[in-house]
Write a protein that holds these residues in place. Structure first.
Motif, PDB file in Angstrom:
ATOM      1  N   ALA A 408       0.852  -1.189   0.000  1.00  0.00           N
ATOM      2  CA  ALA A 408       0.000   0.000   0.000  1.00  0.00           C
ATOM      3  C   ALA A 408       0.890   1.241   0.000  1.00  0.00           C
ATOM      4  N   ASP A 409       0.509   2.237  -0.781  1.00  0.00           N
ATOM      5  CA  ASP A 409       1.308   3.446  -0.915  1.00  0.00           C
ATOM      6  C   ASP A 409       1.022   4.407   0.233  1.00  0.00           C
ATOM      7  N   LEU A 410       2.063   4.771   0.998  1.00  0.00           N
ATOM      8  CA  LEU A 410       1.894   5.640   2.168  1.00  0.00           C
ATOM      9  C   LEU A 410       1.355   7.007   1.778  1.00  0.00           C
ATOM     10  N   GLY A 411       1.888   7.568   0.691  1.00  0.00           N
ATOM     11  CA  GLY A 411       1.428   8.882   0.270  1.00  0.00           C
ATOM     12  C   GLY A 411      -0.046   8.887  -0.102  1.00  0.00           C
ATOM     13  N   ARG A 412      -0.474   7.873  -0.849  1.00  0.00           N
ATOM     14  CA  ARG A 412      -1.885   7.790  -1.241  1.00  0.00           C
ATOM     15  C   ARG A 412      -2.774   7.574  -0.016  1.00  0.00           C
ATOM     16  N   PHE A 413      -2.344   6.714   0.887  1.00  0.00           N
ATOM     17  CA  PHE A 413      -3.129   6.463   2.095  1.00  0.00           C
ATOM     18  C   PHE A 413      -3.287   7.752   2.907  1.00  0.00           C
ATOM     19  N   THR A 414      -2.212   8.517   3.036  1.00  0.00           N
ATOM     20  CA  THR A 414      -2.261   9.750   3.818  1.00  0.00           C
ATOM     21  C   THR A 414      -3.128  10.794   3.141  1.00  0.00           C
ATOM     22  N   ARG A 415      -2.981  10.971   1.830  1.00  0.00           N
ATOM     23  CA  ARG A 415      -3.817  11.956   1.120  1.00  0.00           C
ATOM     24  C   ARG A 415      -5.294  11.601   1.234  1.00  0.00           C
ATOM     25  N   LEU A 416      -5.589  10.334   1.098  1.00  0.00           N
ATOM     26  CA  LEU A 416      -6.982   9.894   1.237  1.00  0.00           C
ATOM     27  C   LEU A 416      -7.482  10.169   2.647  1.00  0.00           C
ATOM     28  N   GLY A 417      -6.635   9.927   3.661  1.00  0.00           N
ATOM     29  CA  GLY A 417      -7.019  10.198   5.040  1.00  0.00           C
ATOM     30  C   GLY A 417      -7.253  11.666   5.301  1.00  0.00           C
ATOM     31  N   LEU A 418      -6.435  12.539   4.705  1.00  0.00           N
ATOM     32  CA  LEU A 418      -6.610  13.980   4.894  1.00  0.00           C
ATOM     33  C   LEU A 418      -7.935  14.460   4.315  1.00  0.00           C
ATOM     34  N   LEU A 419      -8.403  13.780   3.289  1.00  0.00           N
ATOM     35  CA  LEU A 419      -9.690  14.154   2.695  1.00  0.00           C
ATOM     36  C   LEU A 419     -10.876  13.595   3.471  1.00  0.00           C
TER      37      LEU A 419
END
Length: 441
Positions: A408-419
């Protein structure tokens, strides 16, 4: 260092060490390997008295026992083919387009999380979702990320949906049905926000043309560095599995039994035990499971970890850091106060994990009534979608993907979480406030 400072620092250091071990899990060792010695050290060093430790264990034992029964129930449902049948049904009815499939995965993940707990969604449903995406030719990424997010955010509905819910349910003094009544709108609000964000965030994956389908090799995983290729975790094509009707009936009766037991003043664990005895006895007689397998399904080492972690957190709660934390929590059940409580809980969950966070916050809010307690629950359930370390379920989700050669991509997971996290916190807490004022606490 003074004795007072030492006594306050010891449980904090022990807690951080236990959490670090749980995140890293060196050599795949269970979390209890660190938590049990840490709890013993907390008692030996005087951070927690033997009496306080025993009282904390006694308080947690019914909750942990109930958790073990629900885990066994979910395992038995999986052994009877319920998850595979549900995944196949979603593929048949919603597999025409990736968007419809996402809606079907959302509905399935929300149902499994609410009824059988977030652990069932992460451990048992995630592989099924990977196979379902492969069956329909859809990109797996949106659907597998949905299981991670919904394991947390869709666990607001029932006391059985999450270990944090069980703890909050005990602290709130609510009945099973009252708890569900107060949380149904926050649950729906969180799911609606998640779905809207997922549709937009993964629009490229959801509009990509499906590749030509080919039968997958059973047991083959990988196919790419990230959860996005359609062949990842695919199951072999074949005739759709039949729905295990007996299992569905027993599961439905068990869920109804939770409400009946609550009305009768009994622990919901009795209803869970009934479901386990019926499904487990039938499986044992038919030779589908062995007694040792059922014991393992109860995750005894994880249950031991929870008990030991509770003792360590008790030392933190009794010390200075917890008293300082109490000053951050607003008083009352107004909308700003509930939003403040939920925000503090969400931040704390991402700093020290949601389980220690709820153990630390519930004693500080229990006296204020169910409103603040449920606001804590919203924070510790929705907040972990921001970081990997926010909940044990997310860590387990990553581990399951890694075992299948998917990262799983950390950057994608974090961006999705911020939204999703701020929006779901606002929507769910507002829905809780509206429900409290509409039906009363």
């Amino acid at each position: 260092m003074s004795t007072a400072v030492f006594s306050q620092a010891v449980p904090v250091v022990l807690l951080l060490c236990v959490l670090a071990f749980a995140v890293l899990r060196p050599r795949g060792l269970p979390e209890a390997v660190a938590a049990v010695p840490a709890a013993a050290l907390a008692v030996v060093l005087g951070a927690v008295t033997p009496h306080e430790a025993w009282q904390q264990i006694r308080t947690l034992l019914p909750v942990v026992g109930f958790l073990a029964l629900v885990l066994v129930l979910a395992h038995l449902c999986a052994r009877e083919g319920l998850f595979e049948a549900a995944g196949a049904a979603v593929a048949r009815r919603c597999g025409g387009t990736p968007r419809r499939l996402l809606a079907g995965v959302f509905a399935l993940a929300c149902t499994v999380t609410a009824v059988l707990s977030l652990d069932a969604t992460v451990v048992l449903l995630t592989p099924v979702v990977l196979a379902t995406a492969a069956r329909t030719g859809a990109r797996a990424r949106p659907h597998v990320y949905a299981t991670a997010h919904l394991a947390n955010s869709a666990s607001l509905l029932l006391p059985v949906s999450n270990l944090t819910n069980l703890l909050a349910f005990t602290a709130s003094g609510l009945t099973f049905t009252r708890f569900a009544t107060l949380m149904v709108l926050p649950w729906l609000a969180a799911i609606a926000v998640e779905y809207a964000v997922f549709r937009r965030f993964f629009r490229a994956d959801l509009t990509a043309p499906a590749p030509a389908l080919v039968p997958a090799v059973p047991g083959a995983g990988g196919g790419g560095p990230e959860a996005g290729d359609p062949g990842e975790g695919a199951a072999a094509f074949g005739e759709a599995p039949a729905v295990p009707r007996f299992t569905v009936v027993v599961l439905s009766l068990t869920l109804a039994g939770f409400a009946v037991a609550s009305f009768a003043g009994l622990e919901p664990a009795w209803a869970a035990l009934g479901g386990v005895l019926v499904l487990g006895g039938r499986a044992l007689v038919r030779g589908r499971v062995a007694p040792r397998e059922l014991v393992g399904a109860a995750s005894p080492l994880f249950c031991l970890f929870v008990l030991a972690l509770g003792v360590v957190v008790q030392g933190v709660v009794a010390g200075g850091p917890a008293s300082e934390l109490g000053r951050l929590l607003p008083d009352g059940d107004s909308l700003p106060a509930l939003l403040g409580v939920a925000a503090v809980a969400a931040v704390l969950a991402n700093v020290i994990n949601n389980l220690p966070a709820v153990l630390a916050l519930l004693p500080l809010t229990a006296a204020a009534g169910p409103g603040p307690v449920l606001a804590v629950l919203i924070g510790v359930n929705l907040g972990p979608n921001l970081t990997y370390v926010g909940s044990l379920a997310t860590l387990l989700w990553r581990r399951i993907l890694h075992e299948r050669g998917i990262e799983a991509d950390l950057g994608r997971f974090t961006r999705l979480g911020l939204l999703t996290v701020p929006a779901t916190l606002l929507a769910s807490t507002t829905a809780l406030w509206a429900t409290l004022h509409a039906v009363g606490a």
